[in-house]
Every structure is written in C-alpha cells, then in structure tokens.
Design a protein around this motif. Structure first.
Motif, PDB file in Angstrom:
ATOM      1  N   UNK A 260       0.835  -1.207   0.000  1.00  0.00           N
ATOM      2  CA  UNK A 260       0.000   0.000   0.000  1.00  0.00           C
ATOM      3  C   UNK A 260       0.863   1.249   0.000  1.00  0.00           C
ATOM      4  N   UNK A 261       0.431   2.258  -0.726  1.00  0.00           N
ATOM      5  CA  UNK A 261       1.107   3.548  -0.737  1.00  0.00           C
ATOM      6  C   UNK A 261       0.094   4.547  -0.196  1.00  0.00           C
ATOM      7  N   UNK A 262       0.242   4.882   1.083  1.00  0.00           N
ATOM      8  CA  UNK A 262      -0.724   5.726   1.760  1.00  0.00           C
ATOM      9  C   UNK A 262      -0.112   7.088   2.088  1.00  0.00           C
ATOM     10  N   UNK A 263      -0.933   8.137   2.170  1.00  0.00           N
ATOM     11  CA  UNK A 263      -0.403   9.464   2.496  1.00  0.00           C
ATOM     12  C   UNK A 263       0.108   9.547   3.931  1.00  0.00           C
ATOM     13  N   UNK A 264      -0.481   8.795   4.845  1.00  0.00           N
ATOM     14  CA  UNK A 264      -0.053   8.781   6.237  1.00  0.00           C
ATOM     15  C   UNK A 264      -0.357   7.400   6.798  1.00  0.00           C
ATOM     16  N   UNK A 265       0.648   6.780   7.428  1.00  0.00           N
ATOM     17  CA  UNK A 265       0.467   5.420   7.906  1.00  0.00           C
ATOM     18  C   UNK A 265       1.139   5.241   9.258  1.00  0.00           C
ATOM     19  N   UNK A 266       0.436   4.624  10.197  1.00  0.00           N
ATOM     20  CA  UNK A 266       1.016   4.254  11.478  1.00  0.00           C
ATOM     21  C   UNK A 266       2.007   3.131  11.220  1.00  0.00           C
ATOM     22  N   UNK A 267       3.271   3.366  11.555  1.00  0.00           N
ATOM     23  CA  UNK A 267       4.287   2.341  11.322  1.00  0.00           C
ATOM     24  C   UNK A 267       4.351   1.359  12.479  1.00  0.00           C
ATOM     25  N   UNK A 268       4.298   1.869  13.709  1.00  0.00           N
ATOM     26  CA  UNK A 268       4.318   1.003  14.872  1.00  0.00           C
ATOM     27  C   UNK A 268       3.862   1.782  16.102  1.00  0.00           C
ATOM     28  N   UNK A 269       3.467   1.041  17.120  1.00  0.00           N
ATOM     29  CA  UNK A 269       3.018   1.629  18.375  1.00  0.00           C
ATOM     30  C   UNK A 269       3.420   0.660  19.479  1.00  0.00           C
ATOM     31  N   UNK A 270       3.776   1.186  20.653  1.00  0.00           N
ATOM     32  CA  UNK A 270       4.181   0.278  21.717  1.00  0.00           C
ATOM     33  C   UNK A 270       4.352   0.979  23.043  1.00  0.00           C
ATOM     34  N   UNK A 271       4.844   0.222  24.016  1.00  0.00           N
ATOM     35  CA  UNK A 271       5.110   0.768  25.335  1.00  0.00           C
ATOM     36  C   UNK A 271       6.333   0.073  25.911  1.00  0.00           C
ATOM     37  N   UNK A 272       7.013   0.771  26.793  1.00  0.00           N
ATOM     38  CA  UNK A 272       8.162   0.183  27.464  1.00  0.00           C
ATOM     39  C   UNK A 272       8.047   0.487  28.947  1.00  0.00           C
ATOM     40  N   UNK A 273       8.613  -0.383  29.747  1.00  0.00           N
ATOM     41  CA  UNK A 273       8.485  -0.248  31.183  1.00  0.00           C
ATOM     42  C   UNK A 273       9.822  -0.284  31.886  1.00  0.00           C
TER      43      UNK A 273
ATOM     44  N   UNK B  21       7.612   4.350  32.712  1.00  0.00           N
ATOM     45  CA  UNK B  21       6.623   3.839  31.770  1.00  0.00           C
ATOM     46  C   UNK B  21       6.462   4.864  30.658  1.00  0.00           C
ATOM     47  N   UNK B  22       6.648   4.416  29.445  1.00  0.00           N
ATOM     48  CA  UNK B  22       6.515   5.313  28.296  1.00  0.00           C
ATOM     49  C   UNK B  22       5.780   4.589  27.177  1.00  0.00           C
ATOM     50  N   UNK B  23       5.033   5.342  26.418  1.00  0.00           N
ATOM     51  CA  UNK B  23       4.338   4.815  25.248  1.00  0.00           C
ATOM     52  C   UNK B  23       4.854   5.583  24.034  1.00  0.00           C
ATOM     53  N   UNK B  24       4.843   4.961  22.883  1.00  0.00           N
ATOM     54  CA  UNK B  24       5.372   5.599  21.690  1.00  0.00           C
ATOM     55  C   UNK B  24       4.607   5.152  20.452  1.00  0.00           C
ATOM     56  N   UNK B  25       4.679   6.002  19.436  1.00  0.00           N
ATOM     57  CA  UNK B  25       4.143   5.619  18.136  1.00  0.00           C
ATOM     58  C   UNK B  25       4.970   6.288  17.050  1.00  0.00           C
ATOM     59  N   UNK B  26       5.048   5.635  15.909  1.00  0.00           N
ATOM     60  CA  UNK B  26       5.805   6.155  14.780  1.00  0.00           C
ATOM     61  C   UNK B  26       4.914   6.125  13.538  1.00  0.00           C
ATOM     62  N   UNK B  27       5.053   7.145  12.701  1.00  0.00           N
ATOM     63  CA  UNK B  27       4.266   7.178  11.477  1.00  0.00           C
ATOM     64  C   UNK B  27       5.125   7.648  10.313  1.00  0.00           C
ATOM     65  N   UNK B  28       4.668   7.290   9.119  1.00  0.00           N
ATOM     66  CA  UNK B  28       5.384   7.649   7.896  1.00  0.00           C
ATOM     67  C   UNK B  28       4.340   7.844   6.798  1.00  0.00           C
ATOM     68  N   UNK B  29       4.799   8.139   5.611  1.00  0.00           N
ATOM     69  CA  UNK B  29       3.918   8.324   4.466  1.00  0.00           C
ATOM     70  C   UNK B  29       4.317   9.531   3.649  1.00  0.00           C
ATOM     71  N   UNK B  30       3.686   9.686   2.504  1.00  0.00           N
ATOM     72  CA  UNK B  30       4.025  10.772   1.582  1.00  0.00           C
ATOM     73  C   UNK B  30       3.756  12.156   2.173  1.00  0.00           C
TER      74      UNK B  30
END
Length: 95
Positions: free
Chosen positions: A12-25, A84-93
């Motif tokens: 898929x070629x999307x204008x905005x895409x969630x690449x990953x999401x997570x949490x660390x402790x 405790x931290x949460x994170x998300x990464x996104x990419x796209x055109x």
C-alpha cells in the motif's frame, strides 16, 4: 512489560500510515544510533529519564512528550528504574 505492534500493509502507498506503536516499562534502555525512518512521538507516563538526541540531553518526567524526526539518532534511559513510556511512529508521503 515491553510490547510493540507493527501493522502490515502489503504494497500500500498511503499518504499517512502508522508504522508502529508500543510501550516500554521498568529499566527499558532504548538506543537507535541512526534513528528511525519514521516520525516518532514518545509520551512518558511515569518515572523520569533522559533523552539523548544526537548528543543533546533532554530530561524527561511524567507528562513529557517528545517528537523525534526521521534519521535522528537517539537513546532513552530511565533514571530511577521505574519508568513507563508509550510511543508511536508514522510515515507516508504527507508525513
């Protein structure tokens, strides 16, 4: 508990895409010397720590939110072991 979710988008070629999401402790020490290929947001929910972004040190505490641009080398280190931290990464055109 550390966990992450990496969505799979086949071709898929999307204008905005969630690449990953997570949490660390507790005691999670994260180092990405060459950075990520995506935009990254980190939200600290509890505890304290430091962000080293290309050699510049930023203190982090509960309620801190940081943005790290693609390609920025970074290291996250908890300072008191209880973190405790949460994170998300996104990419796209259009990212």
């Amino acid at each position: 508990m550390d966990r992450a979710i990496y969505p799979v988008v086949c071709g898929a070629k999307l204008p905005l895409m969630l690449e990953c999401i997570g949490e660390c402790g507790a005691a999670a020490h994260i180092s990405m010397k060459n950075g990520r290929s995506a935009h990254l947001f980190i939200i600290v929910h509890s505890g304290t720590g430091e962000l080293d972004a290309n050699g510049e040190i930023f203190p982090l505490k509960s309620g801190s939110m940081v943005y790290i641009s693609p390609g920025t080398g970074h290291t996250l280190v908890p300072s008191d072991g209880e973190w405790s931290a949460k994170w998300f990464a996104f990419c796209g055109d259009t990212a």
